[in-house]
Write an enzyme that holds these catalytic residues in place. Structure first.
Site, short mmCIF file in Angstrom:
data_model
loop_
_atom_site.label_atom_id
_atom_site.label_comp_id
_atom_site.label_asym_id
_atom_site.label_seq_id
_atom_site.Cartn_x
_atom_site.Cartn_y
_atom_site.Cartn_z
N GLY A 1 0.80 -1.22 0.00
CA GLY A 1 0.00 0.00 0.00
C GLY A 1 0.82 1.26 0.00
O GLY A 1 0.40 2.29 -0.55
N ASP A 2 2.00 1.23 0.61
CA ASP A 2 2.90 2.37 0.61
C ASP A 2 3.27 2.73 -0.83
O ASP A 2 3.23 3.90 -1.22
CB ASP A 2 4.15 2.04 1.42
CG ASP A 2 5.17 3.16 1.41
OD1 ASP A 2 4.83 4.29 1.79
OD2 ASP A 2 6.33 2.89 1.00
N ALA A 3 3.58 1.72 -1.61
CA ALA A 3 3.93 1.96 -3.02
C ALA A 3 2.72 2.45 -3.81
O ALA A 3 2.84 3.37 -4.62
CB ALA A 3 4.48 0.67 -3.64
#
Length: 133
Positions: free
Chosen positions: A26-28
């Site tokens: 999710g960070d990406a």
């Protein structure tokens, strides 16, 4: 899996991924969305673009954006969000509180889960709600 650009994992496969693994994905996803949003809106160029990206992907900003979408989440999405918030992280950046970091991790876990589930339509709807000014 044959197409890593458009994953569509089963519920069993998604349950096998840790909260930290979902947040990693999710960070990406969030960073790509932020970079796309900044470019599409002509918000900055060059070094300013990098600084604007950092400002939006920091835990404090993610926590604030997470609060905007909480009322919009389905029960299943809220459960994934809680799972991400309860993830055991070893360290918290000095610029964020533990609560902010937990909310940011929860948001990232939700986005990672939705992405791996193949729900780009839902990610887009939630991201648009996060970025409303």
């Amino acid at each position: 899996m044959e197409n890593y650009f458009e994953p569509n994992l089963t519920d069993d496969q998604l349950r096998a991924i840790s909260s930290i693994g979902l947040a990693h994905m999710g960070d990406a996803v969030f960073e790509v969305l932020v970079r796309t949003w900044l470019c599409a809106h002509g918000k900055a160029t060059g070094r300013g673009l990098h600084q604007a990206t950092i400002a939006l992907v920091r835990a404090e900003s993610q926590a604030e954006k997470a609060e905007r979408i909480l009322p919009l989440l389905t029960e299943e999405e809220a459960a994934v969000f809680r799972r991400g918030r309860n993830a055991h992280v070893k360290s918290v950046p000095g610029h964020a509180t533990r609560a902010q970091y937990g909310e940011a991790t929860a948001l990232e876990a939700l986005l990672g889960w939705l992405y791996l589930k193949g729900r780009r339509d839902r990610i887009n709807a939630l991201f648009r709600a996060m970025m409303e000014e």
